[in-house]
Design a protein around this motif. Structure first.
Motif, PDB file in Angstrom:
ATOM      1  N   GLY A 107      -9.909  17.049  19.180  1.00  0.00           N
ATOM      2  CA  GLY A 107      -9.983  15.591  18.843  1.00  0.00           C
ATOM      3  C   GLY A 107      -9.468  14.856  19.901  1.00  0.00           C
ATOM      4  N   ARG A 108      -8.436  15.514  20.603  1.00  0.00           N
ATOM      5  CA  ARG A 108      -7.890  14.601  21.617  1.00  0.00           C
ATOM      6  C   ARG A 108      -8.084  15.153  22.977  1.00  0.00           C
ATOM      7  N   SER A 109      -8.029  14.462  24.052  1.00  0.00           N
ATOM      8  CA  SER A 109      -8.456  15.077  25.436  1.00  0.00           C
ATOM      9  C   SER A 109      -7.235  15.952  25.963  1.00  0.00           C
ATOM     10  N   ASN A 110      -7.598  17.045  26.367  1.00  0.00           N
ATOM     11  CA  ASN A 110      -6.532  17.934  26.928  1.00  0.00           C
ATOM     12  C   ASN A 110      -7.280  18.831  28.309  1.00  0.00           C
ATOM     13  N   PRO A 111      -6.956  18.637  29.214  1.00  0.00           N
ATOM     14  CA  PRO A 111      -7.407  19.620  30.444  1.00  0.00           C
ATOM     15  C   PRO A 111      -7.702  21.192  30.184  1.00  0.00           C
ATOM     16  N   SER A 112      -6.535  21.551  29.285  1.00  0.00           N
ATOM     17  CA  SER A 112      -6.394  22.951  28.816  1.00  0.00           C
ATOM     18  C   SER A 112      -7.898  23.303  28.184  1.00  0.00           C
ATOM     19  N   MET A 113      -8.540  22.061  27.573  1.00  0.00           N
ATOM     20  CA  MET A 113      -9.802  22.758  26.824  1.00  0.00           C
ATOM     21  C   MET A 113     -10.753  23.231  27.654  1.00  0.00           C
ATOM     22  N   LEU A 114     -10.814  23.292  28.773  1.00  0.00           N
ATOM     23  CA  LEU A 114     -11.629  23.703  29.785  1.00  0.00           C
ATOM     24  C   LEU A 114     -10.990  24.859  30.509  1.00  0.00           C
ATOM     25  N   ASP A 115     -10.048  25.567  30.131  1.00  0.00           N
ATOM     26  CA  ASP A 115      -9.245  26.458  30.982  1.00  0.00           C
ATOM     27  C   ASP A 115     -10.377  27.915  30.862  1.00  0.00           C
ATOM     28  N   LYS A 116     -11.053  28.025  29.808  1.00  0.00           N
ATOM     29  CA  LYS A 116     -11.730  29.306  29.795  1.00  0.00           C
ATOM     30  C   LYS A 116     -13.154  29.169  30.239  1.00  0.00           C
ATOM     31  N   ILE A 117     -13.389  28.237  31.070  1.00  0.00           N
ATOM     32  CA  ILE A 117     -14.868  28.053  31.461  1.00  0.00           C
ATOM     33  C   ILE A 117     -14.789  28.546  32.890  1.00  0.00           C
ATOM     34  N   GLU A 118     -16.069  29.458  32.922  1.00  0.00           N
ATOM     35  CA  GLU A 118     -16.065  30.214  34.524  1.00  0.00           C
ATOM     36  C   GLU A 118     -17.436  29.527  35.030  1.00  0.00           C
ATOM     37  N   VAL A 119     -17.304  29.219  36.477  1.00  0.00           N
ATOM     38  CA  VAL A 119     -18.519  28.698  37.141  1.00  0.00           C
ATOM     39  C   VAL A 119     -18.744  29.913  38.097  1.00  0.00           C
ATOM     40  N   GLU A 120     -20.285  29.930  38.216  1.00  0.00           N
ATOM     41  CA  GLU A 120     -20.764  30.801  39.048  1.00  0.00           C
ATOM     42  C   GLU A 120     -20.993  30.046  40.621  1.00  0.00           C
ATOM     43  N   TYR A 121     -19.823  30.644  41.413  1.00  0.00           N
ATOM     44  CA  TYR A 121     -19.735  29.817  42.634  1.00  0.00           C
ATOM     45  C   TYR A 121     -20.042  30.659  44.034  1.00  0.00           C
ATOM     46  N   TYR A 122     -21.107  30.403  44.543  1.00  0.00           N
ATOM     47  CA  TYR A 122     -21.472  31.199  45.666  1.00  0.00           C
ATOM     48  C   TYR A 122     -21.583  32.660  45.179  1.00  0.00           C
ATOM     49  N   GLY A 123     -21.945  32.892  44.399  1.00  0.00           N
ATOM     50  CA  GLY A 123     -22.402  34.269  43.664  1.00  0.00           C
ATOM     51  C   GLY A 123     -21.156  35.054  43.016  1.00  0.00           C
ATOM     52  N   SER A 124     -20.228  34.314  43.006  1.00  0.00           N
ATOM     53  CA  SER A 124     -19.084  34.847  42.197  1.00  0.00           C
ATOM     54  C   SER A 124     -18.439  34.207  41.068  1.00  0.00           C
ATOM     55  N   PRO A 125     -18.210  34.730  39.966  1.00  0.00           N
ATOM     56  CA  PRO A 125     -17.338  33.879  38.841  1.00  0.00           C
ATOM     57  C   PRO A 125     -16.349  33.153  38.915  1.00  0.00           C
ATOM     58  N   VAL A 126     -15.940  32.029  39.122  1.00  0.00           N
ATOM     59  CA  VAL A 126     -14.446  31.588  39.409  1.00  0.00           C
ATOM     60  C   VAL A 126     -14.202  30.557  38.221  1.00  0.00           C
ATOM     61  N   SER A 127     -12.743  30.347  37.864  1.00  0.00           N
ATOM     62  CA  SER A 127     -12.690  29.446  36.761  1.00  0.00           C
ATOM     63  C   SER A 127     -12.559  28.059  37.205  1.00  0.00           C
ATOM     64  N   LEU A 128     -13.052  27.138  36.386  1.00  0.00           N
ATOM     65  CA  LEU A 128     -13.548  25.997  36.699  1.00  0.00           C
ATOM     66  C   LEU A 128     -12.236  25.091  37.252  1.00  0.00           C
ATOM     67  N   LYS A 129     -11.011  25.092  36.538  1.00  0.00           N
ATOM     68  CA  LYS A 129      -9.894  24.659  37.283  1.00  0.00           C
ATOM     69  C   LYS A 129      -9.519  24.944  38.810  1.00  0.00           C
ATOM     70  N   SER A 130     -10.114  26.124  39.156  1.00  0.00           N
ATOM     71  CA  SER A 130      -9.856  26.325  40.648  1.00  0.00           C
ATOM     72  C   SER A 130     -10.500  25.770  41.622  1.00  0.00           C
TER      73      SER A 130
END
Length: 262
Positions: A107-130
């Motif tokens: 219920g409170r904002s915390n950047p670590s809430m998105l730690d496990k999200i991976e993004v398809e970036y130029y054909g490779s999965p990378v963590s959002l925070k990177s």
């Protein structure tokens, strides 16, 4: 008619004054037992024969394998290696529990809430925070600012596909996320998830302790540790395990409090 030998001198002369030097060299090169005690003479009227014993075998030396006993320094090094491995694995278990807890929104904002999200970036999965900077403008929202604006669409898609339960707002420059309030039922559900993850962490710690005990038992069987030393080390290992169990319990209670606080 055959001519026979009439004296010992003639026989010795036939053997030891052999005109063929190669035969003399052959006798001289024979091993001592073979040249002296392992030969016999048979005489006939015209010849003398040298017989070698067929049962003679060269002398063989049996080598006893040399076993090097472990030094005190080597034993201490093995003990230290086991202790270090156990502690490192327990620390990683605690880090993994924290990471799992941080990914659960309270219920409170915390950047670590998105730690496990991976993004398809130029054909490779990378963590959002990177590939993006994540900040908290206020207590109820998150701001995602990518280092490369061309990745905005991919980031938006990854957030929608995840289980964070937030809808991204893409303005072409950044992505804003509003954190919805948790209902009472949802808070209870998340508390159960957290409790399950905490119990899994405790099981992992017990497994690490079991591996450490097996390593100490192996040293005892190899006579590198006495029975009393093995018991002392096992007792120390139990104390270390209890210490990390308390850490898991503390982290769990803290997260549970966050989830149930409205």
């Amino acid at each position: 008619m055959a001519t026979s030998f009439s004296s010992t001198t003639q026989i010795r002369s036939s053997i030891f004054h052999n005109p063929n030097p190669s035969i003399t060299k052959t006798f001289a090169s024979l091993p001592f037992p073979l040249a002296s005690s392992r030969r016999s003479f048979t005489s006939a009227s015209h010849y003398v024969t040298l017989k070698l014993c067929p049962t003679f075998k060269p002398f063989q030396i049996r080598r006893t394998p040399f076993v090097k006993a472990a030094t005190i320094e080597e034993i201490e090094a093995e003990k230290a290696s086991i202790e270090k491995d156990v502690k490192n694995r327990m620390e990683k278990t605690i880090e993994n529990i924290r990471s799992n807890f941080n990914s659960i929104r309270t219920g409170r904002s915390n950047p670590s809430m998105l730690d496990k999200i991976e993004v398809e970036y130029y054909g490779s999965p990378v963590s959002l925070k990177s590939i993006a900077q994540i900040s908290t403008p206020d207590g109820s929202s998150l701001l995602v600012q990518p280092y490369d604006t061309s990745s905005l669409k991919a980031i938006e898609k990854a957030i929608v596909s995840s289980d964070v339960g937030m809808t991204p707002n893409n303005d072409g420059e950044v992505i804003r996320l509003s954190i919805p309030l948790l209902t009472s039922d949802r808070r209870k559900e998340l508390s159960k998830i957290v409790a399950k993850q905490a119990e899994e962490g405790k099981v992992a710690l017990r497994n690490i302790r079991r591996d450490g005990l097996k390593a100490y038992e192996k040293l005892e069987k190899e006579k590198k540790l006495s029975e009393d030393n093995a018991k002392d080390l096992s007792s120390d290992l139990q104390k270390l395990t209890d210490e990390y169990m308390k850490k898991v319990e503390t982290i769990f209670k803290q997260k549970e409090k966050e989830l149930l606080t409205v």
